[in-house]
Design an enzyme around this catalytic site. Structure first.
Site, mmCIF file in Angstrom:
data_model
loop_
_atom_site.group_PDB
_atom_site.id
_atom_site.type_symbol
_atom_site.label_atom_id
_atom_site.label_comp_id
_atom_site.label_asym_id
_atom_site.label_seq_id
_atom_site.Cartn_x
_atom_site.Cartn_y
_atom_site.Cartn_z
ATOM 1 N N GLU A 129 -3.978 10.439 -9.922
ATOM 2 C CA GLU A 129 -4.678 9.201 -10.310
ATOM 3 C C GLU A 129 -5.727 9.481 -11.376
ATOM 4 O O GLU A 129 -5.989 8.649 -12.245
ATOM 5 C CB GLU A 129 -5.301 8.547 -9.062
ATOM 6 N N GLU A 157 2.104 16.473 -4.797
ATOM 7 C CA GLU A 157 2.156 15.032 -4.568
ATOM 8 C C GLU A 157 3.084 14.376 -5.594
ATOM 9 O O GLU A 157 2.689 14.170 -6.750
ATOM 10 C CB GLU A 157 0.756 14.421 -4.706
ATOM 11 N N LYS A 215 -10.205 8.355 -1.470
ATOM 12 C CA LYS A 215 -10.155 7.685 -2.781
ATOM 13 C C LYS A 215 -11.355 6.737 -2.917
ATOM 14 O O LYS A 215 -12.407 6.998 -2.362
ATOM 15 C CB LYS A 215 -8.809 6.970 -2.967
ATOM 16 N N ASN A 241 -8.070 12.256 1.745
ATOM 17 C CA ASN A 241 -8.573 11.748 0.476
ATOM 18 C C ASN A 241 -8.804 10.248 0.624
ATOM 19 O O ASN A 241 -7.858 9.460 0.608
ATOM 20 C CB ASN A 241 -7.547 12.037 -0.634
ATOM 21 N N GLY A 285 1.022 6.213 -1.955
ATOM 22 C CA GLY A 285 0.677 4.825 -1.636
ATOM 23 C C GLY A 285 1.875 3.902 -1.450
ATOM 24 O O GLY A 285 1.714 2.706 -1.298
ATOM 25 N N HIS A 342 -6.008 15.363 -9.330
ATOM 26 C CA HIS A 342 -5.199 14.342 -8.657
ATOM 27 C C HIS A 342 -4.492 13.487 -9.713
ATOM 28 O O HIS A 342 -5.057 13.197 -10.768
ATOM 29 C CB HIS A 342 -6.087 13.472 -7.763
ATOM 30 N N SER A 396 2.208 9.363 1.083
ATOM 31 C CA SER A 396 2.655 8.533 2.213
ATOM 32 C C SER A 396 2.894 9.333 3.494
ATOM 33 O O SER A 396 3.836 9.044 4.245
ATOM 34 C CB SER A 396 3.888 7.722 1.821
HETATM 35 P P1 13P Z 1 -1.160 8.160 0.349
HETATM 36 O O1 13P Z 1 -1.187 8.964 1.624
HETATM 37 O O2 13P Z 1 -1.892 6.856 0.479
HETATM 38 O O3 13P Z 1 0.211 8.032 -0.211
HETATM 39 O O4 13P Z 1 -2.028 8.985 -0.738
HETATM 40 C C1 13P Z 1 -1.710 10.309 -0.960
HETATM 41 C C2 13P Z 1 -2.716 10.899 -1.848
HETATM 42 O O5 13P Z 1 -2.794 10.561 -3.023
HETATM 43 C C3 13P Z 1 -3.622 11.910 -1.273
HETATM 44 O O6 13P Z 1 -4.324 12.578 -2.261
#
Ligand code: 13P
Length: 255
Positions: A98, A168, A12, A10, A174, A96, A213
């Site tokens: 976010e 997640e 993003k 991803n 992150g 997701h 992460s």
């Molecule tokens: P990170 O690997 O940067 O923590 O992000 C995970 C994520 O949100 C994947 O969809």
């Protein structure tokens, strides 16, 4: 699809068109292929078409990071499942955290997106996960059970081979530090049990992947867990060497 593993990148809202194509090119050149592994990349939506042309003939699959829940009409700024297929997407990411947080995406919207994407033969990765506060208050299982039930409402068992659940934990995303292995294990077992309860007669259940992460240091221990079928990678998927190392380790992990 049962027992196939998945590495889902991803990206993003990162990279520009040049660096996206460079990264895809570098990943392609690494020539990573495992019979039993899906490699899926979700770049920013505006780069999908260009990247899809670049990936023609490749085993690397393309995903959108979002989709809308209607086929067409007066929905300014939205993109339908068919439009995503037109530009070469085989996958969509739905729900997701976010998007739940910043775009206020609800479980009802997520459910509608899943239903329409199923009917359009897209593969779906649906994300669930608890916040730090919910974990602290012992509400993790309630939260995830509720998200699963609402996301999969009215989804027929015929579509389960198209669906992957991405666990997640929100605060871990992150942060540079994945959740504790024992916590990942416990939640994946819980999700598996919930899915079994929801679809008692189905031979096929959605695959379950972990995100938050993930990096080349923690990937091997994550992949030893029973109900972990792969990973969702954010930051580490923006670096070719780190991403390819994760793919290699998942590809070489035992079932
Ligand atoms: P990170 O690997 O940067 O923590 O992000 C995970 C994520 O949100 C994947 O969809």
């Amino acid at each position: 699809m049962e027992n196939r593993k998945l590495v889902f990148a991803n990206w993003k809202m990162n990279l520009d068109i040049k660096s996206s194509l460079r990264l895809i090119n570098d990943i392609q050149k690494a020539n990573l292929f495992f019979n039993n592994l899906d490699i899926v990349i979700a770049p920013p939506g505006v780069y999908l078409y260009e990247i899809s042309k670049f990936l023609e003939g490749s085993h690397i699959q393309l995903s959108s990071q979002n989709v809308f829940y209607e086929n067409n009409g007066p929905y300014t700024g939205e993109i339908s499942p068919q439009m995503l297929k037109d530009v070469g997407c085989k996958w969509v990411m739905i729900g997701h955290s976010e998007r739940r947080q910043h775009i206020l995406e609800t479980n009802e919207m997520i459910n509608k997106k899943i239903l329409l994407s199923c009917n359009n033969d897209l593969n779906i990765i649906c994300c669930v996960g608890e916040s730090y506060e919910e974990r602290r208050q012992g509400k993790t299982f309630n939260k995830i059970g509720d998200q699963l039930k609402r996301a999969l409402r009215d989804v027929s068992a015929n579509f389960l081979n198209q669906i992957v659940i991405g666990y997640e934990p929100v605060w871990v995303i992150g942060s540079g530090k994945a959740a504790e292995i024992s916590d990942i294990n416990e939640v994946h077992d819980f999700i598996f049990d919930q899915l079994k309860l929801m679809y008692p007669d189905s031979k096929i259940l959605p695959r379950i992947v972990y995100g938050g992460s993930v990096n080349n240091a923690n990937i091997s221990s994550i992949m030893t867990l029973n109900n972990v079928d792969g990973v969702l990678v954010g930051n580490a998927s923006l670096d070719c060497d780190k991403f390819c190392d994760i793919v290699l380790k998942v590809g070489n992990s035992n079932d």
